[in-house]
Motif scaffolding. Structure first.
Motif, short mmCIF file in Angstrom:
data_model
loop_
_atom_site.label_atom_id
_atom_site.label_comp_id
_atom_site.label_asym_id
_atom_site.label_seq_id
_atom_site.Cartn_x
_atom_site.Cartn_y
_atom_site.Cartn_z
N ALA A 17 28.53 38.14 58.71
CA ALA A 17 28.69 36.97 57.85
C ALA A 17 29.28 37.30 56.47
N ASP A 18 29.30 38.57 56.09
CA ASP A 18 29.84 38.92 54.78
C ASP A 18 31.31 38.55 54.67
N GLN A 19 31.66 37.98 53.54
CA GLN A 19 33.03 37.57 53.28
C GLN A 19 33.89 38.78 52.91
N GLU A 20 35.18 38.64 53.07
CA GLU A 20 36.12 39.72 52.77
C GLU A 20 36.00 40.19 51.32
N GLU A 21 35.79 39.25 50.38
CA GLU A 21 35.67 39.62 48.97
C GLU A 21 34.43 40.49 48.73
N GLU A 22 33.34 40.17 49.45
CA GLU A 22 32.11 40.95 49.32
C GLU A 22 32.31 42.36 49.85
N ARG A 23 32.99 42.47 50.97
CA ARG A 23 33.27 43.80 51.54
C ARG A 23 34.17 44.61 50.61
N LYS A 24 35.15 43.93 50.02
CA LYS A 24 36.06 44.61 49.10
C LYS A 24 35.29 45.15 47.89
N ALA A 25 34.39 44.35 47.34
CA ALA A 25 33.58 44.79 46.20
C ALA A 25 32.70 45.99 46.59
N PHE A 26 32.18 45.97 47.81
CA PHE A 26 31.36 47.07 48.30
C PHE A 26 32.21 48.34 48.40
N MET A 27 33.39 48.23 48.96
CA MET A 27 34.29 49.38 49.08
C MET A 27 34.66 49.93 47.69
N GLU A 28 34.96 49.02 46.78
CA GLU A 28 35.35 49.43 45.43
C GLU A 28 34.21 50.11 44.67
N ALA A 29 32.99 49.89 45.10
CA ALA A 29 31.84 50.54 44.47
C ALA A 29 31.82 52.04 44.73
#
Length: 142
Positions: free
Chosen positions: A105-117
């Motif tokens: 259910a995670d949105q693409e923006e949320e995944r991107k923020a996680f990766m950028e962390a």
């Protein structure tokens, strides 16, 4: 040491068996997910330690007790979520491979923020041996 016989002469060849035991930290607030991930790591010959939330993971590293090849990091947790935990671990110069574990259910923006962390990879739940094995193989090759 293995000995190979060829045409009456013996050649001695040293065979090095390189077996690395992978050490994994599983960070997840859900006890069922922690247990599932522990079982996957065990089936591929690794050892694991668990943390119930990101704060426990940070404390393990801050106290100098931790040295992991791989960290499986849940995204949604109480006290300290996966994004802020990953950022903090990278600020602390933790060089372990950190793999984010997210829900479908995670949105693409949320995944991107996680990766950028500071993640190295991000996988969707449920984790399976087939999903995690290529990452483990990469660590063996390193």
């Amino acid at each position: 040491m293995a000995t190979k016989s060829t045409g009456g002469t013996e050649k001695t060849k040293s065979i090095e068996v390189k077996k690395k035991l992978i050490n994994v930290l599983i960070v997840d607030d859900d006890p069922l997910n922690r247990r599932l991930h522990e079982m996957i790591i065990k089936t591929i010959g690794g050892i694991s330690q668990t943390a119930k939330n990101g704060e426990e993971a940070v404390i393990l590293h801050r106290d100098g007790e931790a040295s992991f090849d791989l960290i499986l990091m849940d995204k949604e947790m109480p006290e300290r979520d996966g994004v802020s935990t990953t950022k903090k671990l990278r600020e602390m110069k933790v060089t372990s491979m950190i793999v984010g574990v997210t829900s479908v259910a995670d949105q693409e923006e949320e995944r991107k923020a996680f990766m950028e962390a500071g993640l190295n990879h991000c996988l969707e739940k449920p984790l399976t041996k087939a999903k995690i094995f290529p990452l483990i193989s990469h660590l063996f090759d390193a």
